[in-house]
Design an enzyme around this catalytic site. Structure first.
Site, short mmCIF file in Angstrom:
data_model
loop_
_atom_site.label_atom_id
_atom_site.label_comp_id
_atom_site.label_asym_id
_atom_site.label_seq_id
_atom_site.Cartn_x
_atom_site.Cartn_y
_atom_site.Cartn_z
N CYS A 101 -6.15 44.56 63.71
CA CYS A 101 -7.51 44.27 63.25
C CYS A 101 -7.98 45.24 62.16
O CYS A 101 -9.16 45.48 62.01
CB CYS A 101 -8.49 44.27 64.42
SG CYS A 101 -8.59 45.84 65.31
N HIS A 114 -16.01 53.46 56.83
CA HIS A 114 -16.59 52.34 57.55
C HIS A 114 -17.67 51.65 56.71
O HIS A 114 -17.83 50.43 56.80
CB HIS A 114 -17.17 52.80 58.88
CG HIS A 114 -16.13 53.12 59.91
ND1 HIS A 114 -15.82 54.40 60.29
CD2 HIS A 114 -15.31 52.31 60.62
CE1 HIS A 114 -14.86 54.37 61.20
NE2 HIS A 114 -14.54 53.12 61.42
#
Length: 758
Positions: A676, A360
């Site tokens: 996404c 992330h």
């Protein structure tokens, strides 16, 4: 044997350079195994040969001079087999090669093991003895274990030696990592080390003795105050006998215990950090060598005290840096806080030693459009501080102290890269429509940006993924309902009337809150995403209420639930959302704007959710594929782990088939769907998704114009033919080759990076 392993590892780590480390290693192994010879050979891939780097028992003059080919002799055989070889009469083996210059004619017994680090053969350890015998299984196991334990240590030493050699010879060092965000960056390295332990610390000299002693004394005083504060905080809960441990800690900090030894090392020429490392590791080794269990356990206390002093020493050294030119940020693990400390215009690139290009944290650099390379494991960051670097984040290469010619070449490539992106940006106002008329909606993934710039792309169709946890990660406590409402209102208003899909709090895994921290052995399979929200409905209700209030009078909010694996999770979440809506409805005033119930959807990122599409079609308004986590779970690859990062590939045929199946089912069930994940930000990935039937793609804002540029120059029908071939591929490598051939055939090769310097 375990004690011996620790002692050898400790001794080697205390050496100041590669030569000393290897000499210490061979003499220690020889002594521990009570044999007559120990040698270490290092692999020289430039000349396809092993070099004798250290020995205790062979001709010392052969060190650094004697070479044996990768396919020659018993050393070469060990490397080829990648396993130990244990022989009583080495000279009788057909692969034995006599080398008079090393003086090994008198040795018969031969035991050798490879040194392997992250799948790469670094070298070979050899022990020899005159007596013809087979080494015992315990001896073989000891050497294999020692090799595994020291492989990373020797890899670090090898890289450090390489950097020192390159600097003295004014040569360029090139290291390979994994590209996180594409691009080219040039600039001086700026090293950030917010947390470090002695194993990461490189030994360095310093002549400013008085200043180094002053820094050390300040760190000791701060540590002593810290212990007293900790004892005071625990005084009401613990007895005096238990609290006495802090008194012991303070005593260990006294001059006679620690200070005098560190100061002596400083006067020998070491900097304060290095002096502390040498003293602490020496004391730990002494305690570990004791037979008494209680005394040996005190080694842990010594280590803890040393680390605390080290951290305060680093903090006292740190000064607010003034940036007068763009820099390349280098850190063991990049965090959003680090990026926030550097003005955006001064951040040319990023190098993260640990972690992987799919974490992330790396997504943040892609969102900001900053070239970044991840997973340069083993790079001693203190040795690159202030050195000039080139980041080729297309090829995953970092050039340290590059030549002037190389700098000029990459400066030219950077200019060409900028011109190409200008061509992408020139079409920002045009629609994303294929040559045969298929309309594609392009949305942005946002929420991780450290700047206040809300409009991240010049033209887009809305926000496909708004990561609400980003706001939480930048706070010191859970934000209030009012604070959340203000944040959400700002983003909803900025993109109105375009839709904004807000994902509810998605923490856990590698996304932690400093004020809500918890530890798990396997966090990616643990307490994260919707699981935390349902276990803390008070947090979930407050967040949903903030979203609903922010949406009053706008009506462009969509709510998305993360990490859903079970229908019960969705039903429970929807009940809480309805509860929040009804509670707000009771308080609603007409002048506040219309209170609406938004669409509620889920993320498909857990494999089980893929098989529940018939159920999802009945209970949610939409779904969005999170290809990053879905790839991680489907391939059983931790995307933050640099050791297996090469196995993480969203173009794996299994992943493509799952994504294709999702599209087919969603179309059949008339369930609106999108993707996404970072796969959509890659033009090759986007064209495969369009071929599958995805018409809503959400990606990093910096990738939107490039993806649009490519899609506008292709027919969807051609993409569909390519997809059929890729779905039938055997592996990801074959898929990548098919995509490359397709791009070249359709005269779009300018989007493929082919550097003239490689």
């Amino acid at each position: 044997m375990l004690t011996a392993l620790r002692e050898i590892a400790q001794k080697v780590s205390q050496q100041s350079n590669l030569k000393a480390a290897l000499e210490c290693f061979v003499s220690s192994v020889k002594s521990t195994m009570k044999t007559q010879c120990c040698s270490v050979y290092f692999a020289d891939y430039a000349q396809d040969a092993f070099v004798l780097m250290a020995t205790d028992g062979l001709n010392p003059k052969a060190v650094g001079e004697f070479r044996i080919g990768f396919t020659e002799g018993l050393v070469g055989l060990v490397a080829q087999r990648e396993e130990a070889i244990n022989l009583a009469f080495a000279k009788s083996h057909p692969r034995f090669k006599l080398a008079p210059e090393v003086d090994e004619e008198n040795y018969n017994a031969f035991l050798a093991v490879p040194i392997v680090h992250q799948g790469k053969i670094l070298g070979v350890i050899v022990v020899q003895q005159q007596l013809a015998r087979v080494f015992s299984q315990d001896e073989e196991s000891f050497l294999v274990t020692l090799s595994a334990q020291l492989a990373a240590q020797l890899a670090n030493a090898e890289i450090q030696h390489l950097l020192e050699f390159s600097e003295s010879e004014q040569k360029t060092t090139c290291l390979k990592g994994l590209s996180s965000a594409p691009g080219i960056a040039l600039g001086k390295a700026y090293v950030m080390a917010p947390s470090i332990d002695f194993s990461q610390l490189e030994l360095m000299k310093c002549d400013a003795h008085s200043e180094q002693i002053r820094l050390f004394h300040h760190a000791v005083i701060t540590t002593r105050k810290e212990f007293r504060r900790m004892a005071a905080q625990l005084d009401s809960d613990l007895g005096q006998e238990t609290l006495a441990v802090f008194t012991v800690y303070e005593q260990l900090l006294e001059a006679k215990s620690l200070g005098d030894q560190v100061e002596a090392k400083i006067y020998e020429g070491w900097c304060a950090k290095s002096a502390l490392k040498l003293v602490i590791e020496g004391l730990v080794a002494q305690f570990m060598a004791m037979q008494d269990t209680y005394i040996r356990e005190r080694a842990i206390d010594i280590q803890d005290i040393g680390i605390r002093v080290l951290h305060h020493l680093l903090n006292s050294e740190y000064k607010k840096h003034h940036f007068d030119a763009p820099i390349i940020l280098v850190a063991d693990t990049i965090t959003p806080t680090m990026l926030a400390e550097i003005p955006r215009e001064m951040l040319a690139g990023v190098v993260s030693i640990s972690g992987a290009a799919n974490s992330h944290a790396s997504i943040l650099t892609r969102a900001m459009g900053i070239p970044a390379i991840w997973g340069l494991s083993g790079l001693p960051i203190s040795h690159v501080a202030d050195k000039f670097l080139i980041l080729d984040a297309y090829a995953g290469r970092v050039y340290i102290s590059p030549t002037k010619a190389l700098i000029n070449e990459y400066a030219k490539l950077k200019r060409e890269d900028a011109r190409l992106h200008d061509a992408f940006d020139a079409e920002y106002q045009l629609e994303a429509v294929t040559l045969d008329g298929e309309e594609i909606s392009l949305y942005a993934n946002t929420g991780l940006e450290v700047s206040n710039d809300l409009i991240n792309a010049k033209y887009l169709d809305g926000i496909g993924l708004y990561r609400t946890e980003a706001w939480f990660m930048q706070q010191n406590a859970f934000p209030s309902l009012a604070e959340q409402e203000a944040w959400y209102r700002e983003i909803l208003a900025a993109y109105h009337p375009s839709p904004v899909t807000m994902r509810t709090l998605d923490i856990g895994g590698d996304k932690c809150l400093s004020y809500f921290n918890f530890s798990e052995e396997n966090p990616f399979l643990g307490w994260r995403g919707i699981r935390i929200s349902l276990d803390h409905p008070e947090l979930f209700l407050e967040q949903v209420k903030a979203m609903l209030k922010a949406n009053m009078g706008l009506g462009n909010l969509k709510i998305m639930l993360p990490m859903v694996a079970d229908v019960n999770e969705v039903e429970s979440s929807k009940r809480l959302i309805q509860q929040a809506f009804f509670e707000l409805q009771d308080e609603w005033l007409p002048e506040q704007g219309k209170l609406e119930m938004p669409q509620v959807g889920i993320m498909l990122e857990v494999p089980s959710s893929v098989y529940l599409l018939p159920e999802w079609a009945k209970c949610v308004d939409f779904c969005s594929v999170g290809s990053n986590d879905l790839t991680q779970y489907m391939l059983a690859v931790d995307r933050t782990n640099a050791r297996v990062a090469n196995l993480f590939d969203s173009y794996h045929p299994a992943i493509l088939r799952v994504l294709n199946d999702i599209a087919i089912q969603c179309i059949d069930y008339q369930l609106p769907f999108s993707l996404c994940g970072e796969l959509a930000a890659d033009p090759e990935g986007a064209l495969l998704l369009v071929a599958m039937g995805y018409r809503d793609l959400s990606m990093s804002p910096s990738a939107i114009n490039k993806v649009k540029y490519v899609l506008r120059r292709l027919n969807a029908s051609d993409m569909e033919q390519l997809l059929m071939t890729c779905l039938a591929a055997k592996n990801a490598k074959q898929v990548h080759r098919l995509l490359r051939e397709f791009i070249i055939h359709h005269k779009l090769s300018q989007i493929l990076y082919t550097s003239a310097v490689h």
